[in-house]
Write an enzyme that holds these catalytic residues in place. Structure first.
Site, mmCIF file in Angstrom:
data_model
loop_
_atom_site.group_PDB
_atom_site.id
_atom_site.type_symbol
_atom_site.label_atom_id
_atom_site.label_comp_id
_atom_site.label_asym_id
_atom_site.label_seq_id
_atom_site.Cartn_x
_atom_site.Cartn_y
_atom_site.Cartn_z
ATOM 1 N N GLU A 325 9.652 -10.235 -12.938
ATOM 2 C CA GLU A 325 10.885 -9.341 -13.221
ATOM 3 C C GLU A 325 11.895 -9.408 -11.864
ATOM 4 O O GLU A 325 12.627 -8.772 -11.244
ATOM 5 C CB GLU A 325 10.490 -7.609 -12.606
ATOM 6 C CG GLU A 325 9.153 -7.032 -13.681
ATOM 7 C CD GLU A 325 8.834 -5.748 -13.366
ATOM 8 O OE1 GLU A 325 8.950 -5.317 -11.807
ATOM 9 O OE2 GLU A 325 8.038 -4.817 -13.929
ATOM 10 N N CYS A 421 8.199 3.731 -13.588
ATOM 11 C CA CYS A 421 9.393 3.602 -12.409
ATOM 12 C C CYS A 421 10.720 4.293 -13.113
ATOM 13 O O CYS A 421 11.470 4.856 -12.554
ATOM 14 C CB CYS A 421 9.372 2.310 -11.770
ATOM 15 S SG CYS A 421 9.605 1.035 -12.746
#
Length: 653
Positions: A325, A421
């Site tokens: 990421e 998240c």
């Protein structure tokens, strides 16, 4: 620690002083309050059919001894409820809701019951590894999780005046403060995933206790020092990672991924996990602001410049690879494999707002606006019940299903995630949106975002002032800021950001044209403001063709469209399949049309077609033919809300 040398030129307004009333943004704020927060509560209780389980409420019940069972989810699973509570705190500050507050209070009581006697609180280590606290900072997110608790506690205290969660957060922060530092017997460590640093600054701001600011500074300054604490810790664990139990590794995690490869003041380019990076940069800006640290501010500016000018997508998203990421390298911005996590754009907004407090520069406001109007809102479905974690700029559903390198690319938003998240991160940002519209100094009000407000109350030049902001964005460029009331007399300034996308911006004061002083992308009007005074802006809303830097190889020969703050995209349902075969002529007129409730763009272009469809050869010598086709573009923020299919931002020109 001396905190008297602040570099702050302005501060956010109290959330309760800003009442959003906007034709566009009110629907988002109301959606979060009325739909998203209740939906996310159900998700955290594992009551959403066919959605990924959350485990979070059950983990707290197990940790509190209210039921038996094993820990479920990721090591940082607690953060889902913390971010949700933070969003609830912001929402209650603006709109009291007794039912929502009761649910939140019960959740807080559950959290408090899971806290251990020494202040430590983390359900994973309470249930799964009670003897291994603070032994794996590289992998296990203990301080990251604590940071989200602290942020929730501050928001809930400010929104409701209730201190139960704040007491929990202070006990945990005090425990950490005792464990970490440079005193004898303390650990000279820091978390692999930054977050607690900016949270500790918030705790300092609400309590005035300087030990929290000192701890935040220690965690930032210790990062990347040699010998590297995270590497030494990994060696002590026998070179074993939390993510590969029992496997002895030859090499430790790449320290660039953790932004721990060198001290933060020496870092020149954004590297590694994008969310970790921008959370750290936000904390660095906080510390520069409070401590008057010019060197730390210089590092922030250097890192900001690298992100925005070399590693940011046109939509305000960051993180060009799904491997970690993460950032990759300058100008590497692929459209169909990028990650662009929603949380990363939210973190970029955090960073931008703090830089605006340090220095009112239009670029910070432009980036904040770009990420907000495009990536963040694109990640939320119009019904509030599904979400994008990844925000690509090109989608071919068949590739997402069939190419392992593109499995992260989705054409349909998901109900929930095992690692959830992003959904509560969206909630906490949009619930606190009023804190991003304005900042103020002693005698100047800065308007950063043109989001309509019914009333905004503040003190300027010793005067109690009430303002109303009216905005037609993103559909039209008419903006009016009215002085609803202003007690007494005295000169103060109102500074209005001039968006970089507005080539021609006209200003009037009480109906008469004026030429304000322009500094760093803000228009300053200084006046002895009185009730009824009105500043009007007319922003240039002509559609723009946007071209990438020639080093961005993915966009060679391509063009993107933008109107006002909105980036546009092409969807299959408006243009047919095989979107990369569309061509937008360089001289084509771009006209406004309406598709649903949206202002869309239309042009006459071409589609590249097979000139010999009977030829089944994969490669051939015959050229393709061009067929005329009408081309339609819709706002990127709205894509994927009608019918699943292909999507494209950068079109061939």
């Amino acid at each position: 620690m001396n905190t008297e040398h602040s570099l702050a030129s302005s501060s956010p307004l109290d959330l309760r002083a800003v009442h959003i009333q906007d034709q566009y943004w009110s629907s988002f704020v109301n959606l979060i309050r009325d739909t998203v927060l209740p939906y996310q509560w159900e998700a955290m209780n594992d009551r959403i059919e066919s959605a990924e389980p959350s485990h979070v409420i059950r983990n707290f019940r197990i940790a509190a001894g209210l039921e038996a069972g094993n820990f479920g989810g990721f090591v940082f699973q607690d953060t889902d409820i913390y971010k949700w509570l933070e969003a609830v705190g912001y929402s209650l500050a603006v709109t009291p809701d007794a039912d929502l507050e009761l649910i939140a209070d019960e959740a807080i009581a559950l959290i408090a019951s899971a806290q251990q006697e020494d202040g430590y609180l983390n359900t994973y280590f309470a249930i799964a590894e009670p003897g291994n606290r603070w032994t794996n900072l590289m992998d296990c997110h203990e301080m990251y999780t604590a940071g989200h608790l602290i942020e929730a506690a501050v928001a809930y205290y400010q929104g409701t005046g209730k201190s139960a969660l704040l007491s929990v957060a202070k006990r945990l922060a005090d425990h950490i403060d005792g464990q970490f530092g440079d005193d004898p017997g303390q650990l000279r460590g820091y978390d692999g995933h930054q977050e607690i640093e900016l949270a500790l600054v918030k705790l300092y701001e609400v309590t005035g206790e300087e030990n929290y600011l000192k701890l935040a500074s220690f965690l930032i300054e210790e990062r990347g020092q040699q010998p590297n604490y995270l590497v030494e810790e990994w060696e002590k664990r026998g070179r074993i990672s939390h993510w590969s139990p029992g496997v002895v590794q030859n090499n430790h995690q790449d320290l660039r991924y953790l932004q721990a490869h060198k001290p933060v003041r020496e870092q020149e380019a954004a590297t590694g996990h994008a969310v970790r990076a921008v959370y750290m940069y936000a904390a660095m800006a906080d510390l520069a602001l409070h401590l008057g640290d010019e060197s730390l501010l210089a590092a922030c500016k250097r890192l900001w410049s690298n992100v925005v000018h070399k590693q940011m997508y046109i939509t305000g998203s960051i993180g060009s690879t799904h491997h970690g990421e993460a950032f990759t390298f300058d100008y590497d911005l692929p459209n169909d494999t990028n990650y662009s996590e929603t949380c990363a754009s939210i973190g970029l907004i955090f960073f931008a707002r703090r830089m605006l407090q340090l220095e009112p520069s239009g670029e910070y406001g432009d980036v904040m606006e770009r990420a907000l109007y495009n990536t963040v809102t694109a990640a939320l479905a119009i019904d509030g019940k599904s979400f994008f974690y990844v925000n690509p700029l090109e989608v071919f559903p068949a590739a997402g299903r069939g190419n392992p390198g593109k499995h992260h690319i989705k054409s349909v938003r998901q109900k929930w995630f095992a690692c959830a998240c992003c959904p509560p991160n969206i909630s906490r940002l949009l619930s606190s949106l009023g804190q991003y519209i304005f900042t103020s100094g002693p005698d100047v009000l800065y308007t950063h975002l043109y989001i309509g407000t019914d009333t905004t109350n503040l003190t300027l030049a010793g005067r109690n002032v009430s303002l109303r902001l009216e905005s037609g964005l993103p559909w039209n460029g008419h903006v009016r800021l009215r002085v609803a009331s202003a007690a007494g007399n005295g000169v103060f300034s109102i500074a209005m950001r001039i968006p970089s996308w507005s080539d021609q911006t006209a200003f009037t004061l009480n109906g008469s044209p004026v030429e304000p002083e322009i500094r760093q992308g803000y228009a300053y009007l200084t006046h002895d403001w009185q009730e009824g005074d009105v500043i009007s802006l007319d922003l240039d809303m002509e559609p723009k063709r946007i071209y990438a830097h020639p080093n961005v190889r993915a966009n060679a020969g391509r063009v993107a469209l933008q109107r006002g703050p909105l980036v546009y995209c092409f969807e299959e349902m408006d243009n047919g399949s095989s979107l990369p075969n569309l061509i937008l002529p360089a001289d084509a007129d771009i006209r406004l049309v309406h598709i649903g409730n949206s202002v869309a763009l239309h042009a006459e272009g071409f589609r590249q077609e097979d000139s010999d469809p009977a030829n089944a050869s994969l490669y051939r010598t015959s050229s393709l033919k061009l067929e005329k086709q009408s081309i339609y573009a819709v706002p990127y923020t709205q894509w994927g809300n009608r019918k699943p299919g292909e999507m494209l931002v950068w079109i061939r020109e």
